[in-house]
Each structure stands twice: as structure tokens, then as C-alpha cells.
Enzyme design. Structure first.
Site, PDB file in Angstrom:
ATOM      1  N   CYS A  10      55.836  20.949  -8.937  1.00  0.00           N
ATOM      2  CA  CYS A  10      56.360  20.270  -7.669  1.00  0.00           C
ATOM      3  C   CYS A  10      55.971  21.158  -6.465  1.00  0.00           C
ATOM      4  O   CYS A  10      55.971  22.324  -6.495  1.00  0.00           O
ATOM      5  CB  CYS A  10      57.632  19.476  -8.059  1.00  0.00           C
ATOM      6  SG  CYS A  10      59.037  20.653  -8.065  1.00  0.00           S
ATOM      7  N   CYS A  84      53.286  16.473  -5.298  1.00  0.00           N
ATOM      8  CA  CYS A  84      52.960  17.624  -4.441  1.00  0.00           C
ATOM      9  C   CYS A  84      51.428  17.367  -3.995  1.00  0.00           C
ATOM     10  O   CYS A  84      51.067  18.031  -2.902  1.00  0.00           O
ATOM     11  CB  CYS A  84      53.028  18.954  -4.914  1.00  0.00           C
ATOM     12  SG  CYS A  84      52.050  19.263  -6.585  1.00  0.00           S
ATOM     13  N   CYS A  88      48.880  20.893  -4.585  1.00  0.00           N
ATOM     14  CA  CYS A  88      48.973  21.583  -5.763  1.00  0.00           C
ATOM     15  C   CYS A  88      47.671  22.016  -6.213  1.00  0.00           C
ATOM     16  O   CYS A  88      46.564  21.230  -6.472  1.00  0.00           O
ATOM     17  CB  CYS A  88      49.437  20.353  -6.840  1.00  0.00           C
ATOM     18  SG  CYS A  88      51.227  20.018  -6.752  1.00  0.00           S
TER      19      CYS A  88
END
Length: 130
Positions: A10, A84, A88
């Protein structure tokens, strides 16, 4: 048989991914190696997450908030991202999952518990898939 390697990602690595890692340890036992990281780690575990997991008998005080760089060049059976999105970066994984789970950091304790229960449910489903 080798344990399944799972990483939960996250943004801050202080709430969602930490709880997911904990539930993977709880429900996966020796069959799972679980990790968590953040695209922009906060450097601390949210006290609300610690309290919420204590309610189910898991102590997050032993965890630390860490970034994805720590896992460069490591391979995983599954990578799970939680809200995210584009932040990410790619992680070496056989399978990828995106869980749209709201960030609970500003939520009331009751709402935080709902997110915790959602994460636990999704972790159980993931473990059954792997």
C-alpha cells in the site's frame, strides 16, 4: 513443498498492508511467507492498526514500516496492491491482485474494524487461491 511468498503493498505501509501481512501469517501458517511494503512508507505503524489487530490477538508492534526497495529482485508467488495504483512499482510476481481497499487511517474505530475484517476476508480468499 515450499511456502508461498506473498507481498502486500500500500502507500504508507502503516495500515492495510500491515494487517494483510498479519492475517497471512495467522491463516497461512508455515505454508506462507508474507511480507508488506509501501510505495511511500511512513516509517511507523499506525497506532489504530496496532489496536485493531490486538483485538484479534495479533501484535503489530513487532512489524516495521518499510519500502519496496527492500524487496528489489525478490520473486513472489503473489503481489497484492491496495489502493496505491500507479505508485506501486512492479514487483516480480507470478500473480498480481489489486484490492481496492479504502485507507482507514482517518476512519472511526468502527469503520477501521470493518476495513480490518474486509482485509481478513480477502486474505483468506487469496490463500485458498494459491
Amino acid at each position: 513443498m515450499a511456502p508461498k511468498r506473498i507481498i502486500f503493498v500500500c502507500v504508507e505501509n502503516s495500515n492495510r498492508s500491515q494487517m494483510a501481512e498479519a492475517f497471512a501469517h495467522i491463516h497461512g501458517g508455515n505454508d506462507v511467507e508474507a511480507f508488506s511494503a509501501g510505495s511511500r512508507p511512513s516509517g511507523r505503524i499506525n497506532p489504530k492498526a496496532i489496536e485493531a489487530m490486538m483485538e484479534v490477538g495479533y501484535d503489530l508492534n513487532s512489524h516495521s514500516s518499510k519500502g519496496l526497495a527492500q524487496f528489489n529482485d525478490q520473486a513472489f508467488d503473489a503481489a497484492v496492491t491496495m489502493g496505491c495504483g500507479d505508485e506501486c512499482p512492479l514487483v516480480l510476481a507470478k500473480q498480481r491482485f489489486e484490492w481496492q481497499i479504502p485507507d482507514p487511517k482517518a476512519m472511526s474505530p468502527e469503520q477501521f474494524r470493518e476495513v480490518r475484517e474486509l482485509i481478513e476476508s480477502k486474505v483468506r480468499e487469496l490463500l485458498n487461491l494459491l
